[in-house]
Design a protein around this motif. Structure first.
Motif, PDB file in Angstrom:
ATOM      1  N   LYS A 103       0.839  -1.205   0.000  1.00 44.24           N
ATOM      2  CA  LYS A 103       0.000   0.000   0.000  1.00 44.24           C
ATOM      3  C   LYS A 103       0.870   1.249   0.000  1.00 44.24           C
ATOM      4  O   LYS A 103       0.488   2.284  -0.548  1.00 44.24           O
ATOM      5  N   LYS A 145      -3.348   1.465   7.920  1.00 45.54           N
ATOM      6  CA  LYS A 145      -3.281   0.277   7.056  1.00 45.54           C
ATOM      7  C   LYS A 145      -1.917  -0.373   7.110  1.00 45.54           C
ATOM      8  O   LYS A 145      -0.898   0.321   6.958  1.00 45.54           O
ATOM      9  N   VAL A 155      -6.662  -3.305   7.705  1.00 46.52           N
ATOM     10  CA  VAL A 155      -7.131  -1.912   7.695  1.00 46.52           C
ATOM     11  C   VAL A 155      -7.994  -1.634   8.922  1.00 46.52           C
ATOM     12  O   VAL A 155      -8.924  -2.378   9.212  1.00 46.52           O
ATOM     13  N   ILE A 157     -10.249   1.479  10.711  1.00 47.85           N
ATOM     14  CA  ILE A 157     -10.778   2.840  10.650  1.00 47.85           C
ATOM     15  C   ILE A 157     -11.012   3.240  12.096  1.00 47.85           C
ATOM     16  O   ILE A 157     -11.962   2.792  12.737  1.00 47.85           O
ATOM     17  N   LEU A 190     -12.052   8.858   4.051  1.00 50.33           N
ATOM     18  CA  LEU A 190     -12.906   9.423   3.002  1.00 50.33           C
ATOM     19  C   LEU A 190     -14.353   9.018   3.254  1.00 50.33           C
ATOM     20  O   LEU A 190     -14.621   7.946   3.789  1.00 50.33           O
ATOM     21  N   MET A 275     -13.823   5.473  -3.732  1.00 46.85           N
ATOM     22  CA  MET A 275     -14.828   6.129  -2.902  1.00 46.85           C
ATOM     23  C   MET A 275     -15.338   7.289  -3.744  1.00 46.85           C
ATOM     24  O   MET A 275     -14.539   8.093  -4.235  1.00 46.85           O
TER      25      MET A 275
HETATM   26  P1  AMP Z   1      -8.560  -1.715   1.661  1.00 49.15           P
HETATM   27  O1  AMP Z   1      -8.020  -3.047   2.075  1.00 49.15           O
HETATM   28  O2  AMP Z   1      -7.528  -0.666   1.434  1.00 49.15           O
HETATM   29  O3  AMP Z   1      -9.582  -1.829   0.574  1.00 49.15           O
HETATM   30  O4  AMP Z   1      -9.482  -1.242   2.872  1.00 49.15           O
HETATM   31  C1  AMP Z   1     -10.559  -2.019   3.330  1.00 49.15           C
HETATM   32  C2  AMP Z   1     -11.780  -1.166   3.499  1.00 49.15           C
HETATM   33  O5  AMP Z   1     -11.513  -0.097   4.409  1.00 49.15           O
HETATM   34  C3  AMP Z   1     -12.214  -0.462   2.211  1.00 49.15           C
HETATM   35  O6  AMP Z   1     -12.999  -1.282   1.412  1.00 49.15           O
HETATM   36  C4  AMP Z   1     -12.962   0.722   2.760  1.00 49.15           C
HETATM   37  O7  AMP Z   1     -14.289   0.368   3.104  1.00 49.15           O
HETATM   38  C5  AMP Z   1     -12.209   1.067   4.001  1.00 49.15           C
HETATM   39  N1  AMP Z   1     -11.242   2.151   3.743  1.00 49.15           N
HETATM   40  C6  AMP Z   1      -9.965   2.011   3.320  1.00 49.15           C
HETATM   41  N2  AMP Z   1      -9.373   3.208   3.182  1.00 49.15           N
HETATM   42  C7  AMP Z   1     -10.291   4.137   3.527  1.00 49.15           C
HETATM   43  C8  AMP Z   1     -10.285   5.565   3.603  1.00 49.15           C
HETATM   44  N3  AMP Z   1      -9.211   6.302   3.310  1.00 49.15           N
HETATM   45  N4  AMP Z   1     -11.420   6.173   3.992  1.00 49.15           N
HETATM   46  C9  AMP Z   1     -12.522   5.463   4.328  1.00 49.15           C
HETATM   47  N5  AMP Z   1     -12.579   4.112   4.274  1.00 49.15           N
HETATM   48  C10 AMP Z   1     -11.487   3.455   3.894  1.00 49.15           C
END
Ligand code: AMP
Ligand code: GLY
Length: 425
Positions: A103, A145, A155, A157, A190, A275
């Motif tokens: 990432k 993350k 991840v 939040i 976001l 997003m």
């Molecule tokens: P990822 O593995 O990066 O897809 O993250 C898993 C989930 O976390 C995503 O599908 C989003 O629902 C949430 N997520 C990741 N990054 C963000 C962000 N910057 N803002 C809000 N939600 C996020």
């Protein structure tokens, strides 16, 4: 064309089903496959993390094109191995697969090329990371993350400072994700609906393959812990033709061009997690493969032979800028085992798949096995039940009619897959 498909999930079952309908495909081999796939083609046991084993299988079987389902073989260099041996494969080299496997790489790449994404910083030092969240650099909630592949669990939040500090300690100090969490990305949270946008690229050009929306949380109304995906629908009503063009020009073309310019041309399926914020689409993540369960709902909508498209992309020679996509709606519901996502039961007999298929759904296998001639569960996400119809409402009704006919002890599923497609339409 002789094809080899690598993987063992419902995504690969959908790929094999879709490809076996193509007139140019003379045979398909799948490794390691699953019992559902073995009803469609020959399956061979193999370790998907071993590029040499995959290459020798492709050579022995005189395979014309190898298609990789999951990210792991790509992140350990299966495409590099095939290229060195002069054998054709669809999927990015390890350096390009870093769009998913790191990432920190993906975020730095986006920053270099002006791809819209959340503001972020990368840290290896716990003190520095704690200082960043304590200073409120990205506000609250804040997203933490793990850099590397963490099976969808990397991840957090964090809605308050204590949660953010715990996530940092977990990854950097306690090494909860091992070396995958030795580095973290801290980024701004976001707000907006999330959509998955799929393209096929040959290294210099990309064509849209459709959109979908996943349901990542375990319970209805997006409650409970994250999973690999409990269901999906396609297409996303939030991405109309104008939005699709904007995503292609502002994001996809910039990514494909930037990767080529940096010396890592991206060849394969690219899954852009977006997003849709009030200021436009922003990238949340890249996956260097099709999604699961998204593949089960987007592949049937590709309204032209798929194998020639994949072969052209693998050869670096995609000559079209779009492909035909059906206007139908697809809804896919995942049936999971008792305990998923924390744990999962195995060995429960599965009944009713043939009845469900007679009632008009397609059932893709993921974690299934054959034991003494009986089909049993073999892990967390067991099956994806998919229905197709002219409207979301009909597809949802048909999918759940199919789900009601399938059973195994401990089976659970979300009852609201596709509902948000109706409110978004
Ligand atoms: P990822 O593995 O990066 O897809 O993250 C898993 C989930 O976390 C995503 O599908 C989003 O629902 C949430 N997520 C990741 N990054 C963000 C962000 N910057 N803002 C809000 N939600 C996020
Ligand atoms: N469904 C999300 C993924 O395949 O990563």
């Amino acid at each position: 064309m002789r094809l080899l498909v690598i993987g063992s999930g419902a995504r690969e079952h959908a790929l094999v089903a879709r490809l076996s309908a193509d007139p140019s495909v003379t045979s398909i081999l799948c490794a390691p496959g699953n019992p559902g796939i073995s009803a469609l083609c020959e399956v061979v046991q193999i370790d998907p993390a071993n590029p040499d084993a995959i290459l020798s299988l492709a050579e022995r079987e005189r395979i014309d094109l190898t298609v990789i389902g999951p990210e792991l073989p790509l992140s350990v260099g299966v495409a590099d191995r095939f290229a060195a041996a002069g054998r054709r494969l669809l999927g990015p080299h390890a350096a390009a697969a870093r769009l998913e496997s790191s990432k920190a790489f993906a975020k730095a790449f986006m920053a270099r090329h002006g791809v819209p994404t959340a503001p972020f910083t990368t840290c290896e030092d716990p003190g520095e990371a704690l200082a960043c969240v304590r200073a409120g650099t990205f506000g609250l909630p804040v997203v933490i993350k793990a850099d590397g592949l963490a099976a969808g669990k990397g991840v957090v939040i964090a809605s308050d400072l204590a949660e953010a500090e715990a996530a940092i300690d977990d990854a950097l100090t306690n090494r909860r994700f091992g070396s995958a969490g030795a580095r973290i990305v801290i980024e701004k949270c976001l707000i907006g609906p999330e959509v998955s946008f799929f393209v096929l690229s040959d290294g210099t050009r990309a064509i849209p393959l459709g959109t979908a929306q996943d349901h990542k949380r375990i319970f209805d109304d997006d409650r409970g812990p994250n999973t690999g995906g409990m269901g999906a629908f396609a297409p996303s009503p939030l991405v109309d033709a104008a939005m699709s063009e904007r995503i292609m020009s502002d994001i996809v073309d910039t990514v494909i061009g930037g990767m080529a310019a940096e010396g890592y041309p991206f060849r394969g399926f690219l899954y852009v997690g977006l997003m849709l914020t009030p200021s436009g689409p922003q990238v949340i993540e890249f996956n260097v493969r099709l999604g699961d369960p998204e593949a089960q709902v987007i592949l049937p909508l590709v309204d032209e032979p798929l194998a020639p498209l994949l072969a052209a992309a693998a050869a670096g020679d995609l000559r079209q800028s779009t492909c035909a996509l059906s206007h139908d709606r697809l809804v896919g519901v995942v049936l999971a085992s008792r305990g998923y996502p924390e744990s999962s039961e195995s060995g429960q007999p599965i009944a009713g798949i043939a009845d469900a298929e007679r009632a008009g759904v397609v059932v893709y296998h993921a974690a299934t096995a054959t034991e003494n001639g009986r089909l049993v569960t073999a892990g967390g996400r067991v099956l994806t039940v998919v229905a197709r119809a002219p409207s979301y409402a009909e597809a949802i009704g048909r999918a759940y009619a199919g789900v009601s006919l399938v059973s195994f002890d401990g089976a659970h599923y979300r009852t609201d897959i596709g509902r948000k497609a109706m409110s978004e339409s």
